[in-house]
Design an enzyme around this catalytic site. Structure first.
Site, PDB file in Angstrom:
ATOM      1  N   HIS A 189       0.953  -1.067   0.023  1.00  0.00           N
ATOM      2  CA  HIS A 189      -0.046   0.109   0.069  1.00  0.00           C
ATOM      3  C   HIS A 189       0.971   1.317  -0.026  1.00  0.00           C
ATOM      4  O   HIS A 189       0.551   2.300  -0.678  1.00  0.00           O
ATOM      5  CB  HIS A 189      -0.793  -0.094   1.119  1.00  0.00           C
ATOM      6  CG  HIS A 189      -0.158  -0.147   2.531  1.00  0.00           C
ATOM      7  ND1 HIS A 189       1.022  -0.971   2.526  1.00  0.00           N
ATOM      8  CD2 HIS A 189      -0.901  -0.222   3.842  1.00  0.00           C
ATOM      9  CE1 HIS A 189       1.171  -1.095   3.909  1.00  0.00           C
ATOM     10  NE2 HIS A 189       0.200  -0.649   4.695  1.00  0.00           N
ATOM     11  N   TYR A 190       1.761   1.341   1.110  1.00  0.00           N
ATOM     12  CA  TYR A 190       2.999   2.416   0.752  1.00  0.00           C
ATOM     13  C   TYR A 190       3.458   2.654  -0.467  1.00  0.00           C
ATOM     14  O   TYR A 190       3.739   3.658  -1.028  1.00  0.00           O
ATOM     15  CB  TYR A 190       3.897   2.154   2.090  1.00  0.00           C
ATOM     16  CG  TYR A 190       4.894   3.440   2.181  1.00  0.00           C
ATOM     17  CD1 TYR A 190       4.152   4.571   2.752  1.00  0.00           C
ATOM     18  CD2 TYR A 190       6.180   3.027   1.867  1.00  0.00           C
ATOM     19  CE1 TYR A 190       5.261   5.642   3.113  1.00  0.00           C
ATOM     20  CE2 TYR A 190       6.859   4.177   1.931  1.00  0.00           C
ATOM     21  CZ  TYR A 190       6.567   5.501   2.653  1.00  0.00           C
ATOM     22  OH  TYR A 190       7.407   6.492   2.784  1.00  0.00           O
TER      23      TYR A 190
END
Length: 247
Positions: A153-154
């Protein structure tokens, strides 16, 4: 310390109440700018403004909310041109395998790290373009180039921010507004509290210089990119990863 000339410039720094954002605000003020901190934490803003002095002010802004960002932009522009925007605010969203991450956490990470910079640019770019001058610096990450395991996600959010930088830079070419991003390795800031020790150790093992970057080192690059000395780079990605990046 070399003094980069930002005399008379006004800057908005998101996530400016701590870490890299606060270090950037400090360096900008030393360079002659006035700085408006946009952060979600009102107490941290108050403490930061107290530390920075009269050239600093702050607003509590929810960067994923276009109404909040729009109101903060109107307030900032009421005081004069905003010459510089630094999109620094971000979260890691913790660590985990892609299929184990909660969809709400995945979406929140994208919202803060990618949608937030879109909303701030949307709010401030028209006035910059009308004035014929502006500098936008997006704080991405080496994770956006490489894709860190256990941080999809990051990594995806920062890869998206690199893409946003390139698109916006091309759209504004010829307007006097330059848009660039940086891809730092990890800095030991409060954001480490959102990561597992295993992930922190992994990141350190990838850095040939064998240390984490200091917020002041990142700030120095941001401030140069925010200055008139940066005059022929736009849509570009500037590495500050201690040798980790291979392109």
């Amino acid at each position: 310390m070399n003094r980069i000339d930002l005399t008379g410039r006004r800057a908005v720094v998101t996530g400016g109440a701590r870490g890299i954002g606060l270090a950037t605000a400090e360096r900008m003020i030393e360079s002659g700018a006035s700085v408006i901190l946009w952060d979600v934490d009102g107490d941290a803003i108050e403490a930061a403004v107290g530390k920075l002095g009269p050239q600093a002010s702050g607003s509590v802004v929810e960067l994923t909310d276009e109404t909040s960002v729009g109101a903060a932009a109107v307030a900032a522009l009421a005081g004069g041109n905003v010459d510089i925007l630094v999109n620094n605010a971000g979260i890691t969203g913790g660590n985990g395998k892609t299929w184990e991450l909660d969809p709400a956490i995945w979406r929140k990470t994208i919202e803060v790290n990618l949608v937030g910079p879109y909303l701030t640019a949307r709010a401030l770019v028209p006035a910059m373009a009308e004035a014929g001058y502006g500098r936008i610096v997006n704080v991405a990450s080496i994770a956006g180039k490489e894709g860190n395991p256990n941080a999809s996600h990051y990594s995806a959010s920062k890869a998206g921010l690199i893409g946003l930088t390139k698109s916006l830079g091309k759209e504004l070419a010829g307007s006097g507004v330059l848009v660039n991003c940086i891809t730092p390795a990890a800095a030991r800031t409060a954001i480490f509290d959102q990561m597992s020790q295993e992930h922190i150790d992994f990141m350190l093992s990838k850095i040939p210089l064998a240390r984490f970057v200091e917020p002041a080192e990142v700030a120095a690059m941001i401030v140069w990119l925010s200055s008139e000395d940066c005059s022929f780079s736009t849509g570009a990605v500037f590495d500050i990863s201690g040798g980790r990046a291979v392109y």
